[in-house]
Every structure is written in structure tokens, then in C-alpha cells.
Motif scaffolding. Structure first.
Motif, mmCIF file in Angstrom:
data_model
loop_
_atom_site.group_PDB
_atom_site.id
_atom_site.type_symbol
_atom_site.label_atom_id
_atom_site.label_comp_id
_atom_site.label_asym_id
_atom_site.label_seq_id
_atom_site.Cartn_x
_atom_site.Cartn_y
_atom_site.Cartn_z
ATOM 1 N N VAL A 141 33.507 100.886 -67.565
ATOM 2 C CA VAL A 141 34.583 101.527 -68.328
ATOM 3 C C VAL A 141 34.984 100.653 -69.515
ATOM 4 O O VAL A 141 35.235 101.155 -70.622
ATOM 5 C CB VAL A 141 35.798 101.818 -67.424
ATOM 6 N N GLY A 142 35.034 99.329 -69.304
ATOM 7 C CA GLY A 142 35.366 98.428 -70.407
ATOM 8 C C GLY A 142 34.362 98.503 -71.540
ATOM 9 O O GLY A 142 34.739 98.591 -72.720
ATOM 10 N N SER A 174 32.313 101.013 -72.131
ATOM 11 C CA SER A 174 32.400 102.361 -72.706
ATOM 12 C C SER A 174 33.561 102.460 -73.683
ATOM 13 O O SER A 174 33.452 103.119 -74.726
ATOM 14 C CB SER A 174 32.571 103.400 -71.592
ATOM 15 N N ALA A 175 34.680 101.815 -73.343
ATOM 16 C CA ALA A 175 35.865 101.862 -74.196
ATOM 17 C C ALA A 175 35.620 101.218 -75.558
ATOM 18 O O ALA A 175 36.281 101.559 -76.546
ATOM 19 C CB ALA A 175 37.041 101.171 -73.505
ATOM 20 N N SER A 184 29.895 106.024 -74.498
ATOM 21 C CA SER A 184 31.127 106.536 -73.898
ATOM 22 C C SER A 184 30.975 106.807 -72.412
ATOM 23 O O SER A 184 31.963 106.814 -71.665
ATOM 24 C CB SER A 184 31.568 107.816 -74.616
ATOM 25 N N TRP A 243 29.610 103.936 -68.131
ATOM 26 C CA TRP A 243 30.108 103.750 -66.758
ATOM 27 C C TRP A 243 29.341 104.627 -65.778
ATOM 28 O O TRP A 243 29.097 104.219 -64.633
ATOM 29 C CB TRP A 243 31.596 104.079 -66.690
ATOM 30 N N SER A 248 43.357 102.003 -68.379
ATOM 31 C CA SER A 248 43.119 100.784 -69.163
ATOM 32 C C SER A 248 42.005 101.008 -70.174
ATOM 33 O O SER A 248 42.080 100.543 -71.321
ATOM 34 C CB SER A 248 42.758 99.621 -68.224
ATOM 35 N N GLY A 249 40.953 101.733 -69.758
ATOM 36 C CA GLY A 249 39.861 102.037 -70.666
ATOM 37 C C GLY A 249 40.289 102.917 -71.820
ATOM 38 O O GLY A 249 39.886 102.701 -72.972
ATOM 39 N N ALA A 304 40.092 101.950 -75.707
ATOM 40 C CA ALA A 304 39.353 102.795 -76.654
ATOM 41 C C ALA A 304 40.242 103.211 -77.815
ATOM 42 O O ALA A 304 39.796 103.244 -78.973
ATOM 43 C CB ALA A 304 38.803 104.027 -75.934
ATOM 44 N N TYR A 308 42.162 95.994 -72.801
ATOM 45 C CA TYR A 308 41.564 96.397 -71.528
ATOM 46 C C TYR A 308 41.889 95.383 -70.430
ATOM 47 O O TYR A 308 42.327 95.752 -69.332
ATOM 48 C CB TYR A 308 40.059 96.540 -71.680
#
Length: 231
Positions: A70-71, A73-74, A104, A107, A180-181, A185, A207
Motif C-alpha cells: 500500500v505504501g 502504491s500510494a 496503484s 499491493w 494511511s495510504g 497518495a 504514510y
């Protein structure tokens, strides 16, 4: 998907997509670093019938790859074009469009790898559905969407098959990690026109702060991760 795109489209679109895929592939070290000890540990636990221990190990793996995925991707989603320009030059800045799609949903690719490790541990077959109908019409971006669609379908299918065959279930992504992500973003997108280091640093800081502030990542998570890697 790359081979199909090469057949149905021109070399420019194929190159755009190939560069985007290469950028995503450069993150594969994350799953490689965790897959070997995980497959070993899960295989041993499942063979011994120790389902609770296997479930705990897999929970740690899923939590870890979700936090990292997710981090990334963000940051990759909003900053795909400047990252592509930085890595490949202004000539190939257009590869940022398929990279934004792939980045994006990075994840999901990480979760597919984690579930693949679980199914490998149980010696179960794996199946993948390709959405090739998107390729001729939307070219490089269509190939990226097809890949993302495949990954999302694979997450659902793999999780269902793994639960049925091994008894190990896949927890959904934590809302605190997702929040958070999204905040990261948003920060990266808002500063995307600044020098590349600025949105990367700001997005990463937002993040990390979000993970710690919401309790999505705690000290005992690191302890469990070290125990997993150590086998």
C-alpha cells in the motif's frame, strides 16, 4: 499480456508497457525476501497439522506485504509520470500512464505472491484469468488494466482456494493501512509538480506517520516479522 500486446499493437505501445512492467518488477525483491522462509515455515506447519501456527505465520506475511504494498502504491500511482521521466527520460514519459495503473494496485500483486506461496506450500494448483479483450482497444494502458484485473481476480480466487485446501484464511486489508495510504497518495499528488524528492519524501513521511498514529504498525509487528524471516 506483453506478448499479446506486441501482436495486437505497435512497438511504441509495447515499449511503454514493457518499461512500466520493468519498473514494477524492480519491487519484486520484497516478496522474494519473504517468500522463501514463508514457504518453508508454512510447509512445515501444514505438514505437521499445526494450522494455528500456520495461520499466525501467514497473518504476519499478509500484514507485512500489505503495509509495504500500500505504501509503494500510494507513491507510484500519483508519481508515475515523473518517476518514468526520471528513470527513462522525457522520451518515455508516456509509460507513466500504464505505470500509474500498475503501481496503484501493486499491493494486489504482493498479495497474489503471498497467496501463491501459501498454495505452493500446500502443493495446490494455481489458475489465472487474463482479460486480453482490453489489449487491442486500450493498448499499453489496457494491458495494465488487464494485469490489474487479473491480480484482483487472483487474490479472490487464491484466498478462497487456500482457505478450502489448507484452512488458512486471508485477512482483508486493515482500514488503518488503507487510510494511511490514501493520505500519502493525496500528499504525493498535491506536490507532484515539485522536485521528485519532495513528493516522495512527503508521501513516505505521511504514510509512516499514519501507520504509527493509527496503530496499524506496532513494535510487536516487527518482532513477529523477524521471527517469520528467521523461520
Amino acid at each position: 499480456d506483453l506478448l499479446v500486446l506486441a501482436v495486437v499493437s505497435d512497438s511504441t505501445e509495447t515499449t511503454r508497457y514493457e518499461l512500466a512492467v520493468r519498473a514494477i518488477d524492480s519491487t519484486s525483491f520484497v516478496t522474494l525476501a519473504l517468500s522463501a522462509p514463508t514457504v518453508f515455515l508454512l510447509s512445515r506447519r501444514l505438514a505437521a497439522g499445526e494450522l494455528p501456527a500456520a495461520q499466525r505465520a501467514f497473518d504476519v506475511l499478509v500484514h507485512t506485504v500489505t503495509v509495504i504494498g500500500v505504501g509503494l502504491s500510494a507513491l507510484l500511482g500519483p508519481l508515475a509520470t515523473p518517476l518514468a521521466t526520471f528513470a527513462y527520460g522525457a522520451r518515455y514519459a508516456s509509460s507513466g500512464r500504464p505505470l500509474a495503473v500498475l503501481g496503484s494496485f501493486l499491493w494486489a500483486a504482493f498479495l497474489v505472491a503471498a497467496l501463491g506461496g501459501l498454495l505452493t506450500s500446500s502443493e495446490s494448483p494455481r489458475k489465472v484469468v487474463r482479460l486480453v479483450a482490453l489489449l487491442p482497444r486500450f493498448e499499453a494502458v489496457g494491458a495494465a488494466v488487464a494485469t490489474v484485473g487479473t491480480q484482483l481476480v487472483a487474490v479472490a480466487v487464491y484466498a478462497r482456494v487456500a482457505a478450502r485446501l489448507t484452512g488458512v484464511r486471508t485477512a482483508p486489508p486493515s482500514p488503518r493501512i488503507v487510510l494511511s495510504g490514501l493520505l500519502a497518495a493525496t500528499a504525493a499528488w498535491a506536490t507532484r509538480d515539485a522536485t521528485l524528492a519532495v513528493p516522495l519524501a512527503l508521501g513516505g513521511t505521511v504514510y509512516a506517520t499514519g501507520l504509527l498514529a493509527t496503530g496499524a504498525v506496532r513494535r510487536d509487528d516487527l518482532t513477529r516479522l523477524r521471527a517469520l524471516v528467521a523461520g
